[in-house]
Design a protein around this motif. Sequence first.
Motif, PDB file in Angstrom:
ATOM      1  N   ASP A 209       0.633  -1.010  -0.172  1.00 20.90           N
ATOM      2  CA  ASP A 209       0.266   0.039  -0.409  1.00 20.90           C
ATOM      3  C   ASP A 209       0.822   0.939   0.545  1.00 20.90           C
ATOM      4  O   ASP A 209       0.673   2.239  -0.081  1.00 20.90           O
ATOM      5  CB  ASP A 209      -0.801   0.170   1.411  1.00 20.90           C
ATOM      6  N   VAL A 210       1.863   1.403  -0.205  1.00 18.97           N
ATOM      7  CA  VAL A 210       2.923   2.160  -0.432  1.00 18.97           C
ATOM      8  C   VAL A 210       4.033   2.056  -1.584  1.00 18.97           C
ATOM      9  O   VAL A 210       3.995   1.017  -2.205  1.00 18.97           O
ATOM     10  CB  VAL A 210       3.756   2.761   0.106  1.00 18.97           C
ATOM     11  N   ALA A 215      12.973   5.917   2.704  1.00 17.55           N
ATOM     12  CA  ALA A 215      14.073   6.348   3.448  1.00 17.55           C
ATOM     13  C   ALA A 215      13.910   6.081   5.114  1.00 17.55           C
ATOM     14  O   ALA A 215      14.908   5.800   6.018  1.00 17.55           O
ATOM     15  CB  ALA A 215      15.091   7.644   3.326  1.00 17.55           C
ATOM     16  N   CYS A 216      12.647   5.993   5.854  1.00 20.06           N
ATOM     17  CA  CYS A 216      12.537   5.539   6.822  1.00 20.06           C
ATOM     18  C   CYS A 216      11.009   5.939   6.818  1.00 20.06           C
ATOM     19  O   CYS A 216      10.259   5.775   5.993  1.00 20.06           O
ATOM     20  CB  CYS A 216      13.050   6.985   8.040  1.00 20.06           C
ATOM     21  N   GLN A 222       7.072  12.417   7.444  1.00 24.45           N
ATOM     22  CA  GLN A 222       5.900  12.592   7.089  1.00 24.45           C
ATOM     23  C   GLN A 222       6.202  12.983   5.308  1.00 24.45           C
ATOM     24  O   GLN A 222       8.261  13.265   5.240  1.00 24.45           O
ATOM     25  CB  GLN A 222       5.126  14.092   7.481  1.00 24.45           C
ATOM     26  N   ASN A 223       6.244  11.970   4.130  1.00 23.39           N
ATOM     27  CA  ASN A 223       6.589  11.909   3.030  1.00 23.39           C
ATOM     28  C   ASN A 223       7.854  11.662   3.464  1.00 23.39           C
ATOM     29  O   ASN A 223       8.794  12.509   2.729  1.00 23.39           O
ATOM     30  CB  ASN A 223       6.003  13.142   2.022  1.00 23.39           C
ATOM     31  N   TYR A 435      17.202  11.533  10.117  1.00 28.65           N
ATOM     32  CA  TYR A 435      16.701  11.647   8.904  1.00 28.65           C
ATOM     33  C   TYR A 435      16.882  12.889   7.498  1.00 28.65           C
ATOM     34  O   TYR A 435      17.344  13.228   7.303  1.00 28.65           O
ATOM     35  CB  TYR A 435      14.784  11.464   8.316  1.00 28.65           C
ATOM     36  N   HIS A 436      16.594  13.960   9.157  1.00 30.18           N
ATOM     37  CA  HIS A 436      16.390  15.729   8.269  1.00 30.18           C
ATOM     38  C   HIS A 436      17.719  16.133   8.322  1.00 30.18           C
ATOM     39  O   HIS A 436      18.340  16.557   7.127  1.00 30.18           O
ATOM     40  CB  HIS A 436      15.619  16.387   9.101  1.00 30.18           C
TER      41      HIS A 436
END
Length: 439
Positions: A209-210, A215-216, A222-223, A435-436
């Motif tokens: 469903d994706v 990447a995480c 989000q996104n 992530y960021h």
Amino acid sequence: MSIKVCKFGGTSMADGNIMKRVAQIVTADEKRRYVVVSAPGKRFGGDIKVTDLLYQCYKQAQAGELSAFDETFSKIRNRFLYIEKEIDKNLGLDGLLNDIKEKILAGESEDYCASRGEYLAANIMASVLDIPFVDATEFIRFNQDGLLDESTYELGASLLKKYPRAVIPGFYGLDANGKIKTFSRGGGDISGAIVANAVAAELYENWTDVSGFFACDPRIVQNPKCISSLSYQELRELSYMGANVLHSEAIFPVRVAGIPIRICNTFRPEDAGTFIVPKVTGVDLDTPVTGIAGKKDFTVISIEKSMMNAEIGFTMRLLSVLDRYGVSFEHLPSGIDTISLVIDNEYLQNGLLEKLVQEIKETVHPDIVHIHEDIALVATVGHGMKQNVGTSARLFKALSEAGINVQMIDQGSSELNIIVGVDGKDCENCINAIYHEFF
Ligand code: ADP
Ligand code: ASP
Ligand code: MG
């Protein structure tokens, strides 16, 4: 003709209309000849997966809670009968469900019970596609130790040769005593990989469903960026550490045969998805990190003893304690006078932690033993880290700026991953911060 094996997960089997959509996907490419399916999953937030209802039924039957059992079983019956209506076919599901109900009440095993969701879904899909149903019990075999038996591949190859096309239920096979046995949760992915190996597929498509491997976890960030391709090794590290879009053991049957995997979205089949390949070619130096994943519920037992490094056999004696209790460890970071055991809490139930610590004290006579319960492990994974100086500096700076206290650090010997242990409550923040920093 070359073959693609397609595995459809629970959300792709959730109702009759989605099953029709799945049929369109399968028939759109004549190479898609073998279809492996999961039990119907959630249709909306708050819905219950059929597999979870089946586990519930088993417990209620065992406890003799018969009216609760009837209520839960009715939910399963209604879901399947509604699907039968939506696809507008008479498959005699009511009779099959009666038979299953009787067997559960007569004391059939938990694995038998759990497997019936895939069994029924595969029967339905075979009818929608108008191709044969082939039961996984015909070729998927487990050995005495409960591991996949190597005979599975040959049995599967010779059986499936007789069927140019087939639908096969995921998640289960037969144990060494001829009884139904399931893989661990999410194990339909392993069944699909086994079929891909058995029919020497050119590609194993895993429909979910994706739109790919991100990447995480998209439920945490989000996104997140969708990874266009990653290596088997990166997949193994990320899925083992919690990126459960693909079961971490699904890699083995395809890896030995060099079959690539593609993660695709049933609800957006036009999206490119993610390719998982034996080796990624060319590392993007601007993004040393491929992905981040985290897993909660670990305990770290930290042991300090002066001159530990000079004490021959210290680690062996320490690990012999785990051996005696049948406990496996996840990581074993060590320093000159310190060593830590990182253990999944699943092993430490019913007072075992206290017993283990006591025996460690008696066996290796440490100066100090610290216990950190409720630790989460977060893995930052990427082949690009090897070539990139300063990746770990960036990672730890990001964590310090986010106010996250790192309890443990471990770097795999392949330089493919950096694992940090943080308090369970910091897990999501930790993944966000890393992530960021890199994306
Ligand atoms: P299926 O029922 O199709 O097997 P799963 O629920 O097992 O589907 O796996 C898909 C889910 O995995 C996604 O809906 C997503 O929430 C979750 N997920 C966790 N980590 C990742 C990730 N890194 N990339 C994509 N999805 C992820
Ligand atoms: N239906 C099983 C589960 O929910 C297996 C799977 O979906 O792969 O775990
Ligand atoms: Mg799954």
